[in-house]
Design an enzyme around this catalytic site. Structure first.
Site, PDB file in Angstrom:
ATOM      1  N   ASP A 124      31.318  47.881  41.746  1.00  0.00           N
ATOM      2  CA  ASP A 124      31.830  46.512  41.682  1.00  0.00           C
ATOM      3  C   ASP A 124      33.328  46.742  41.575  1.00  0.00           C
ATOM      4  OD1 ASP A 124      33.043  44.168  40.752  1.00  0.00           O
ATOM      5  OD2 ASP A 124      31.119  43.439  40.032  1.00  0.00           O
ATOM      6  N   HIS A 125      34.055  46.561  42.679  1.00  0.00           N
ATOM      7  CA  HIS A 125      35.433  47.064  42.685  1.00  0.00           C
ATOM      8  C   HIS A 125      36.318  46.346  41.663  1.00  0.00           C
ATOM      9  CE1 HIS A 125      36.357  43.678  45.393  1.00  0.00           C
ATOM     10  NE2 HIS A 125      37.631  43.868  45.086  1.00  0.00           N
ATOM     11  N   HIS A 174      31.373  40.130  40.569  1.00  0.00           N
ATOM     12  CA  HIS A 174      32.708  40.129  39.972  1.00  0.00           C
ATOM     13  C   HIS A 174      32.808  39.143  38.795  1.00  0.00           C
ATOM     14  CE1 HIS A 174      33.372  42.391  43.501  1.00  0.00           C
ATOM     15  NE2 HIS A 174      33.778  41.443  44.298  1.00  0.00           N
ATOM     16  N   LYS A 181      28.631  47.453  47.228  1.00  0.00           N
ATOM     17  CA  LYS A 181      27.985  46.164  47.107  1.00  0.00           C
ATOM     18  C   LYS A 181      27.830  45.558  48.500  1.00  0.00           C
ATOM     19  CE  LYS A 181      30.180  42.199  45.989  1.00  0.00           C
ATOM     20  NZ  LYS A 181      30.872  41.458  47.056  1.00  0.00           N
ATOM     21  N   GLU A 188      40.149  32.221  45.929  1.00  0.00           N
ATOM     22  CA  GLU A 188      40.725  32.881  47.105  1.00  0.00           C
ATOM     23  C   GLU A 188      41.236  31.820  48.059  1.00  0.00           C
ATOM     24  OE1 GLU A 188      38.607  36.706  48.382  1.00  0.00           O
ATOM     25  OE2 GLU A 188      36.997  35.357  47.827  1.00  0.00           O
TER      26      GLU A 188
HETATM   27  C1  BG6 Z   1      34.491  41.185  47.841  1.00  0.00           C
HETATM   28  C2  BG6 Z   1      33.881  39.987  48.533  1.00  0.00           C
HETATM   29  O1  BG6 Z   1      33.554  41.786  46.992  1.00  0.00           O
HETATM   30  O2  BG6 Z   1      35.606  40.768  47.067  1.00  0.00           O
HETATM   31  C3  BG6 Z   1      34.913  39.266  49.384  1.00  0.00           C
HETATM   32  O3  BG6 Z   1      32.795  40.410  49.361  1.00  0.00           O
HETATM   33  C4  BG6 Z   1      36.145  38.941  48.569  1.00  0.00           C
HETATM   34  O4  BG6 Z   1      34.360  38.077  49.938  1.00  0.00           O
HETATM   35  C5  BG6 Z   1      36.644  40.180  47.832  1.00  0.00           C
HETATM   36  O5  BG6 Z   1      37.136  38.436  49.442  1.00  0.00           O
HETATM   37  C6  BG6 Z   1      37.768  39.831  46.879  1.00  0.00           C
HETATM   38  O6  BG6 Z   1      38.321  41.007  46.372  1.00  0.00           O
HETATM   39  P1  BG6 Z   1      39.832  41.048  45.845  1.00  0.00           P
HETATM   40  O7  BG6 Z   1      39.982  42.419  45.283  1.00  0.00           O
HETATM   41  O8  BG6 Z   1      40.694  40.767  47.029  1.00  0.00           O
HETATM   42  O9  BG6 Z   1      39.927  39.966  44.814  1.00  0.00           O
END
Ligand code: BG6
Length: 507
Positions: A198-199, A261, A169, A237
């Site tokens: 989309d991790h 997400h 992404k 966050e």
């Molecule tokens: C990413 C975003 O896809 O996800 C970042 O580009 C964000 O901005 C991150 O900080 C958050 O991922 P996780 O797994 O730390 O919640």
């Protein structure tokens, strides 16, 4: 492909080590290999797969990047990245095994001639490690470079093995660019060779959402408009934008988190049960949710930008004062919306979603708030003591699921207090949760696309985002409202809830 399930071993199960079978021999080619994602996520994920014995015996990694460095320097860099970011203890022998199949080549793939040396290096590595021509191409590169690399890789002569493409992404920056990228890729690869990341879908707790809903008989009968008052999804966050100003100024919270997400969490919460748990069946159901989403009115959306403040005890600066951010930037670092899903299950039950940087703490949760009891037979001092039940799914941190119940405080008379019934991963399973990228890389090598997004899904997600963004221009509300860093976002987001007598969760 070997898809044999290993014997179910109780110890391995509790330690989180049960694998879905071993992938075919293969080579992973990482474009953008010396970049941040590769260092922080991909190599530590490969290392964890190696530790858990989930990689095939015949496996190799070819890093491709712009930096002119030797194989040895690349291996040394990746080793320190793994040592720094691994969730598991560092084991010399496992690392040596992985590093022995690791090579690096510097190439600028805008230049067509550069493909030659890369394929030569790939073939040599394949011959050396017996990976049978099976190739995963991981595109950990900026969107602007995607087409060049895909175009180049698509021309590489087939080898008799399979080829798969993992696309990081952001997938485009609006509907038009996502469509163009999909069209470009799908002229060269078939949909089942494309794995769009989309991790969040690789997170254990996100996968558990489907299990919670569809492997427990108690939820399905009440999972609808009749019993659920509303749903709140939060991706908060505490970090700011770090050194990503150039990327973030163009992206903002809406494109960075909401488009992917947050909408995926919403779809998994709202979708109908799929006939089976296969990639297309699940993705079909998610697409139906996206198609049923009403475009929110302009007063159902809030965008904010952080000012200075104190986050987790540390003073922080305003977004506009971050390095490389314009003083008059109108990029939003916070986004909240009230969304309505126009179908029989959800009509009249709003989904409130929010995401933001520099909020009070890091927390991703899905709160299912049930309707309150219709009548209370107890004589209480205040009805406020009886709060509606909430099923709270903690995606991260403190992974688990909890349910609030109203209970009688011991003693004479009836006083009611809300208590929690908790399931915590840490208490029920022995292992640390695997990182999302471990699962995603492994699934791609196994040819399972269930945790990746399909072309039409990504386009539906952009359709909604484009409509929201267009309304900002139409209504002239281009400027985000301010919020203090370390808070829970702008007061306008509170108003969004309060006007219907609801409130964001606080605990
Ligand atoms: C990413 C975003 O896809 O996800 C970042 O580009 C964000 O901005 C991150 O900080 C958050 O991922 P996780 O797994 O730390 O919640």
């Amino acid at each position: 492909m070997s898809a044999d399930k290993p014997e179910l071993d109780e110890d391995a199960l509790l330690a989180g080590l049960v694998g879905p079978g071993t992938p075919d021999p293969s080579t992973l080619v990482i474009f953008g290999a010396s970049g941040d994602l590769s260092r922080r996520k991909l190599l530590p994920a490969l290392y964890a797969l190696a530790v858990n014995g989930l990689l095939p015996d015949a496996f190799a990694v070819l890093g491709v990047g712009r930096k002119a460095i030797s194989n040895e320097a690349f291996q040394a860099e990746m080793r320190s990245a793994v040592e720094e970011h691994t969730r598991l203890p560092f084991d010399e022998a496992t690392w040596e095994g992985l590093a022995s199949g690791m090579r690096y080549i510097a190439a600028e793939l805008e230049d067509e001639a550069a493909g030659g040396p890369v394929t030569d290096a790939l073939r040599a590595l394949e011959a050396e490690h017996g990976t049978q021509g099976n190739r995963v191409f991981y595109l950990a590169i900026p969107p602007a470079a995607m087409e060049n690399v895909v175009g180049s890789v698509a021309t590489w002569r087939p080898t008799g093995g399979w080829r798969r493409l993992i696309v990081e992404k952001p997938f485009g920056h609006d509907l038009a660019s996502a469509r163009q990228l999909n069209a470009f890729i799908l002229e060269r690869f078939s949909e089942d060779e494309v794995y769009r990341i989309d991790h969040y879908l690789g997170k254990e707790t996100v996968q558990n959402l489907a299990v919670l809903r569809f492997a427990n008989g108690i939820f399905e009968p009440v999972w609808n408009r009749q019993f659920i008052d509303h749903v709140q999804i939060t991706v908060a966050e505490s970090i700011g934008i770090g050194s990503r100003a150039a990327f973030y100024e163009e992206t903002g919270a809406t494109r960075d988190i909401f488009q992917n997400h947050l909408l995926q969490l919403l779809a998994l919460t709202a979708m109908e049960p799929a006939a089976d748990f296969t990639a297309d069946a699940v993705r079909n159901e998610k697409v139906k949710v996206f198609k049923s989403l009403e475009r929110p009115a302009s007063d159902e959306v809030v965008r904010g930008q952080y000012g200075p403040g104190v986050v987790e005890g540390v003073e922080t600066i305003a977004y506009r004062d971050e390095e490389a951010v314009a003083q008059d930037s109108t990029t939003e670092t916070y986004f909240a919306a009230e969304l309505h899903i126009d179908n029989w299950r959800w009509a009249g039950t709003p989904f409130f979603v929010r995401c933001g940087k520099r909020l009070a703490r890091r927390e991703t949760t899905i709160a299912i708030q049930f309707k309150n009891v219709p009548h209370l037979p107890f004589a209480l001092d205040s009805d406020d003591d009886v709060r509606p039940n909430v099923l709270l799914i903690h995606i991260q941190p403190d992974e688990g699921v909890s349910m609030t119940l109203n209970a009688k405080v011991p003693g004479h008379g009836v006083t009611i207090r809300t208590v929690n019934m908790d399931f915590a991963y840490g208490g029920s399973f022995r292992a640390d949760l695997p990182e999302a990228y471990e699962r995603l890389i492994l699934d791609c090598m196994l040819g399972d696309a269930i945790l990746f997004t399909r072309a039409d899904e990504v386009e539906e997600q952009w359709t909604l985002v484009d409509a929201i963004r267009a309304s900002w221009t139409e209504t002239g509300s281009a400027d985000p409202v301010a919020y203090d860093a370390g808070s829970w976002g702008p007061s306008e987001a509170e108003d969004l809830m309060q006007r219907e007598g609801r409130a964001w969760r606080r605990d």
